[in-house]
Design a protein around this motif. Sequence first.
Motif, PDB file in Angstrom:
ATOM      1  N   GLY A   1      15.442-111.280 -89.781  1.00 50.20           N
ATOM      2  CA  GLY A   1      14.838-112.182 -88.815  1.00 50.20           C
ATOM      3  C   GLY A   1      15.588-113.492 -88.658  1.00 50.20           C
ATOM      4  N   ALA A   2      16.447-113.838 -89.614  1.00 49.98           N
ATOM      5  CA  ALA A   2      17.269-115.049 -89.500  1.00 49.98           C
ATOM      6  C   ALA A   2      18.373-114.783 -88.474  1.00 49.98           C
ATOM      7  CB  ALA A   2      17.873-115.407 -90.848  1.00 49.98           C
ATOM      8  N   PRO A   3      18.955-115.823 -87.895  1.00 46.98           N
ATOM      9  CA  PRO A   3      20.061-115.625 -86.953  1.00 46.98           C
ATOM     10  C   PRO A   3      21.197-114.832 -87.602  1.00 46.98           C
ATOM     11  CG  PRO A   3      19.316-117.903 -86.901  1.00 46.98           C
ATOM     12  CD  PRO A   3      18.605-117.239 -88.052  1.00 46.98           C
ATOM     13  N   ALA A   4      21.878-114.035 -86.800  1.00 45.83           N
ATOM     14  CA  ALA A   4      22.934-113.142 -87.305  1.00 45.83           C
ATOM     15  C   ALA A   4      24.019-113.896 -88.068  1.00 45.83           C
ATOM     16  CB  ALA A   4      23.544-112.350 -86.154  1.00 45.83           C
ATOM     17  N   LEU A   5      24.461-115.052 -87.562  1.00 50.30           N
ATOM     18  CA  LEU A   5      25.518-115.806 -88.238  1.00 50.30           C
ATOM     19  C   LEU A   5      25.056-116.322 -89.592  1.00 50.30           C
ATOM     20  CD1 LEU A   5      27.065-117.757 -85.230  1.00 50.30           C
ATOM     21  CD2 LEU A   5      28.120-115.904 -86.546  1.00 50.30           C
ATOM     22  N   GLU A   6      23.802-116.686 -89.695  1.00 57.36           N
ATOM     23  CA  GLU A   6      23.237-117.132 -90.972  1.00 57.36           C
ATOM     24  C   GLU A   6      23.175-115.972 -91.968  1.00 57.36           C
ATOM     25  OE1 GLU A   6      18.946-118.694 -91.717  1.00 57.36           O
ATOM     26  OE2 GLU A   6      20.082-120.259 -90.665  1.00 57.36           O
ATOM     27  N   ARG A   7      22.752-114.825 -91.524  1.00 60.14           N
ATOM     28  CA  ARG A   7      22.705-113.639 -92.399  1.00 60.14           C
ATOM     29  C   ARG A   7      24.106-113.261 -92.863  1.00 60.14           C
ATOM     30  NH1 ARG A   7      19.658-111.519 -88.272  1.00 60.14           N
ATOM     31  NH2 ARG A   7      21.153-109.824 -87.993  1.00 60.14           N
ATOM     32  N   GLU A   8      25.071-113.354 -91.944  1.00 55.16           N
ATOM     33  CA  GLU A   8      26.449-113.034 -92.299  1.00 55.16           C
ATOM     34  C   GLU A   8      26.976-114.000 -93.358  1.00 55.16           C
ATOM     35  OE1 GLU A   8      30.817-112.391 -90.232  1.00 55.16           O
ATOM     36  OE2 GLU A   8      29.297-113.547 -89.157  1.00 55.16           O
ATOM     37  N   PHE A   9      26.741-115.309 -93.173  1.00 56.45           N
ATOM     38  CA  PHE A   9      27.202-116.286 -94.162  1.00 56.45           C
ATOM     39  C   PHE A   9      26.556-116.010 -95.514  1.00 56.45           C
ATOM     40  CE2 PHE A   9      27.239-120.093 -96.668  1.00 56.45           C
ATOM     41  CZ  PHE A   9      28.520-120.584 -96.480  1.00 56.45           C
ATOM     42  N   ALA A  10      25.259-115.745 -95.530  1.00 61.43           N
ATOM     43  CA  ALA A  10      24.559-115.461 -96.785  1.00 61.43           C
ATOM     44  C   ALA A  10      25.192-114.274 -97.499  1.00 61.43           C
ATOM     45  CB  ALA A  10      23.077-115.216 -96.527  1.00 61.43           C
ATOM     46  N   GLN A  11      25.528-113.232 -96.757  1.00 58.61           N
ATOM     47  CA  GLN A  11      26.141-112.046 -97.359  1.00 58.61           C
ATOM     48  C   GLN A  11      27.525-112.377 -97.911  1.00 58.61           C
ATOM     49  OE1 GLN A  11      24.471-109.209 -97.829  1.00 58.61           O
ATOM     50  NE2 GLN A  11      26.209-108.557 -99.054  1.00 58.61           N
ATOM     51  N   LEU A  12      28.325-113.090 -97.130  1.00 61.86           N
ATOM     52  CA  LEU A  12      29.660-113.483 -97.595  1.00 61.86           C
ATOM     53  C   LEU A  12      29.558-114.360 -98.843  1.00 61.86           C
ATOM     54  CD1 LEU A  12      31.193-114.341 -94.109  1.00 61.86           C
ATOM     55  CD2 LEU A  12      31.892-112.437 -95.599  1.00 61.86           C
ATOM     56  N   TYR A  13      28.622-115.299 -98.838  1.00 65.12           N
ATOM     57  CA  TYR A  13      28.420-116.196 -99.966  1.00 65.12           C
ATOM     58  C   TYR A  13      28.093-115.405-101.226  1.00 65.12           C
ATOM     59  CZ  TYR A  13      26.486-119.941-102.817  1.00 65.12           C
ATOM     60  OH  TYR A  13      26.236-120.800-103.848  1.00 65.12           O
ATOM     61  N   LYS A  14      27.160-114.479-101.120  1.00 61.31           N
ATOM     62  CA  LYS A  14      26.732-113.703-102.303  1.00 61.31           C
ATOM     63  C   LYS A  14      27.842-112.802-102.831  1.00 61.31           C
ATOM     64  CE  LYS A  14      22.848-112.500-100.156  1.00 61.31           C
ATOM     65  NZ  LYS A  14      21.561-111.892 -99.820  1.00 61.31           N
ATOM     66  N   GLU A  15      28.727-112.346-101.959  1.00 57.08           N
ATOM     67  CA  GLU A  15      29.819-111.451-102.371  1.00 57.08           C
ATOM     68  C   GLU A  15      30.992-112.190-102.997  1.00 57.08           C
ATOM     69  OE1 GLU A  15      30.777-109.493 -98.716  1.00 57.08           O
ATOM     70  OE2 GLU A  15      29.036-108.153 -98.828  1.00 57.08           O
ATOM     71  N   THR A  16      31.034-113.507-102.855  1.00 55.92           N
ATOM     72  CA  THR A  16      32.164-114.303-103.336  1.00 55.92           C
ATOM     73  C   THR A  16      31.859-114.865-104.721  1.00 55.92           C
ATOM     74  OG1 THR A  16      32.652-114.917-101.048  1.00 55.92           O
ATOM     75  CG2 THR A  16      33.669-116.252-102.764  1.00 55.92           C
ATOM     76  N   PRO A  17      32.778-114.676-105.682  1.00 59.51           N
ATOM     77  CA  PRO A  17      32.558-115.267-107.013  1.00 59.51           C
ATOM     78  C   PRO A  17      32.397-116.785-106.900  1.00 59.51           C
ATOM     79  CG  PRO A  17      34.416-113.746-107.053  1.00 59.51           C
ATOM     80  CD  PRO A  17      34.030-113.928-105.615  1.00 59.51           C
ATOM     81  N   ARG A  18      31.452-117.317-107.696  1.00 61.65           N
ATOM     82  CA  ARG A  18      31.151-118.740-107.669  1.00 61.65           C
ATOM     83  C   ARG A  18      31.278-119.311-109.071  1.00 61.65           C
ATOM     84  NH1 ARG A  18      27.845-115.607-105.209  1.00 61.65           N
ATOM     85  NH2 ARG A  18      25.958-115.876-106.458  1.00 61.65           N
ATOM     86  N   TYR A  19      31.878-120.498-109.154  1.00 63.57           N
ATOM     87  CA  TYR A  19      32.033-121.216-110.412  1.00 63.57           C
ATOM     88  C   TYR A  19      31.335-122.556-110.243  1.00 63.57           C
ATOM     89  CZ  TYR A  19      35.623-117.770-111.413  1.00 63.57           C
ATOM     90  OH  TYR A  19      36.292-116.585-111.618  1.00 63.57           O
TER      91      TYR A  19
END
Length: 184
Positions: free
Chosen positions: A68-86
């Motif tokens: 239900g969130a805008p497509a670009l927001e969902r895409e960023f969330a997915q990219l963020y979660k897939e990227t290692p974070r320190y």
Amino acid sequence: MGKVIYWMNASMDGYIEDSKGGMDFMDPAEDFRQAANDHVRRISAFLFGRRLYEAMEKPWTQDLGKEGAPALEREFAQLYKETPRYVFSDTVQTVPDGVTIVRRKDAVSAVTRLKEEIDGTLQLGGPELAVSLLDLIDEFWVYTLPVIIGGGKPYLPVGEKLRLHLVEHRSLASGIMFARYVRS
């Protein structure tokens, strides 16, 4: 060998937060969201100071990007979660999968090692962390939003002159400007 980019969004007068610590002035337009997603797609790891980590982690892994969130927001969330974070912090004790804690005293050696091990872009965020790692930063990126807030936390609170050379810039239809600099 990896490269470290310091990327923060800022007001036109150079602040990443207002005088109360808020970022409400950042209401990114759709063209900015698309540009950010395009950049994040090429990032190999996020390197965050504690405050930026806390501002990003819960919203992008739990709150935003849901059905239900805008497509670009969902895409960023997915990219963020897939990227290692320190997260560079002496106070954070536990983190979810995908996140590694680095103690501040180990920041320089950890980032030096990551630059050697990761053949890609390491996106650094957080002005205090950036100052502590200044000698390891290869590029400085800023998306400048068309708003003046009159004070707050600066993009990079260095106490010395740092000469840079502009290597890329563009303006978005929304009035947001992107600039990429390297050391002169």
